[in-house]
Write an enzyme that holds these catalytic residues in place. Structure first.
Site, PDB file in Angstrom:
ATOM      1  N   VAL A  63       0.843  -1.204   0.000  1.00 57.18           N
ATOM      2  CA  VAL A  63       0.000   0.000   0.000  1.00 57.18           C
ATOM      3  C   VAL A  63       0.875   1.251   0.000  1.00 57.18           C
ATOM      4  CG1 VAL A  63      -1.749   1.298   1.298  1.00 57.18           C
ATOM      5  CG2 VAL A  63      -1.875  -1.199   1.178  1.00 57.18           C
ATOM      6  N   TYR A  64       1.945   1.204   0.794  1.00 55.87           N
ATOM      7  CA  TYR A  64       2.887   2.325   0.864  1.00 55.87           C
ATOM      8  C   TYR A  64       3.535   2.585  -0.490  1.00 55.87           C
ATOM      9  CZ  TYR A  64       7.363   4.609   1.980  1.00 55.87           C
ATOM     10  OH  TYR A  64       8.448   5.450   1.997  1.00 55.87           O
ATOM     11  N   GLN A  65       4.005   1.541  -1.157  1.00 51.35           N
ATOM     12  CA  GLN A  65       4.661   1.709  -2.452  1.00 51.35           C
ATOM     13  C   GLN A  65       3.693   2.267  -3.499  1.00 51.35           C
ATOM     14  OE1 GLN A  65       7.701   1.900  -2.053  1.00 51.35           O
ATOM     15  NE2 GLN A  65       8.750   0.071  -2.744  1.00 51.35           N
ATOM     16  N   LYS A 106       3.125   6.085  -2.554  1.00 47.41           N
ATOM     17  CA  LYS A 106       4.260   6.917  -2.963  1.00 47.41           C
ATOM     18  C   LYS A 106       4.313   7.040  -4.494  1.00 47.41           C
ATOM     19  CE  LYS A 106       7.042   8.389  -0.442  1.00 47.41           C
ATOM     20  NZ  LYS A 106       7.073   9.679   0.304  1.00 47.41           N
TER      21      LYS A 106
END
Length: 231
Positions: free
Chosen positions: A141-143, A146
């Protein structure tokens, strides 16, 4: 009055506003910028973080990027020469805050920079950031978040943007020697060296439009930045 820089620097002093001003990279960057004579402001969420910014030579600006309006952020950016997005939800946060901080706050900060007329815009991203990244784990989810933020910033013609994607961050002392390229492959890099590269990038608008990966290497920071800038 802004303080003069050392004689070897030929560009004028800048006012630089950093989102995520209490982050580990941001505090290092604030010290570097203040030491060379720039005027630095760091946006923070908690008033109790203000003394740490003052100790680093930065002006603390208390503002929650998860709830602020574009106009509120633009007002803090007005008069700046450059903006750096170094905010992040942090490793202990859930998926929801990856979206509200790592993506939405970056989009908000970029929109505010456009509204305030701040062209120079540098993003601290993540190696592997990709809006099409697959998977349901928090890091996935973070990747994606970003990557989506990077894609949005890259779509704004009103900004002279540079996106920096460091490798695995470490707290080891910086060496001042890096590898900075469009694609470096994975590897570690001290936060000290990330901050040093950011300080050079802010001063190097010729890196406009570049997305760069950063790991430890054998090239001095200033030489590496000049190289990717085509100098």
């Amino acid at each position: 009055m802004r303080r003069g820089r050392p004689s070897e620097r030929t560009v004028e002093d800048m006012r630089i506003v950093i989102a995520g001003g209490h982050g580990q990279i941001a505090l290092r960057l604030e010290r570097l910028l203040a030491a060379r004579g720039d005027e630095v402001a760091g946006i923070i969420r908690k008033a109790e973080q203000a003394d740490d910014l003052r100790a680093a030579g930065a002006e603390p600006v208390v503002l929650d990027l998860e709830s602020a309006s574009v106009d509120e952020v633009a007002e803090r950016l007005r008069g700046a020469d450059a903006a750096v997005f170094a905010a992040g939800a942090g490793p202990g946060s859930g998926a929801a805050r990856k979206d509200t901080v790592d993506k939405a706050a970056a989009v908000l900060f970029a929109d505010a920079a456009v509204r305030a007329g701040v062209r120079r815009f540098v993003v601290v991203s993540s190696m592997g950031a990709d809006p099409s990244h697959q998977g349901d784990e928090i890091f996935d989810v973070y990747q994606r978040a970003k990557g989506e933020a990077d894609a949005y910033v890259g779509s704004l013609d009103e900004l002279d943007w540079t996106i920096l994607r460091p490798g695995a961050l470490t707290d080891e002392a910086g060496t001042g020697l890096v590898r900075l390229e469009a694609h470096t492959g994975r590897g570690p890099v001290p936060r000290d060296d990330v901050a040093a590269v950011l300080a050079e990038l802010v001063d190097t608008p010729a890196t406009n439009g570049l997305t760069l990966e950063l790991i430890s290497g054998s090239t001095p920071v200033s030489v590496a930045v000049k190289s990717v800038a085509g100098n």
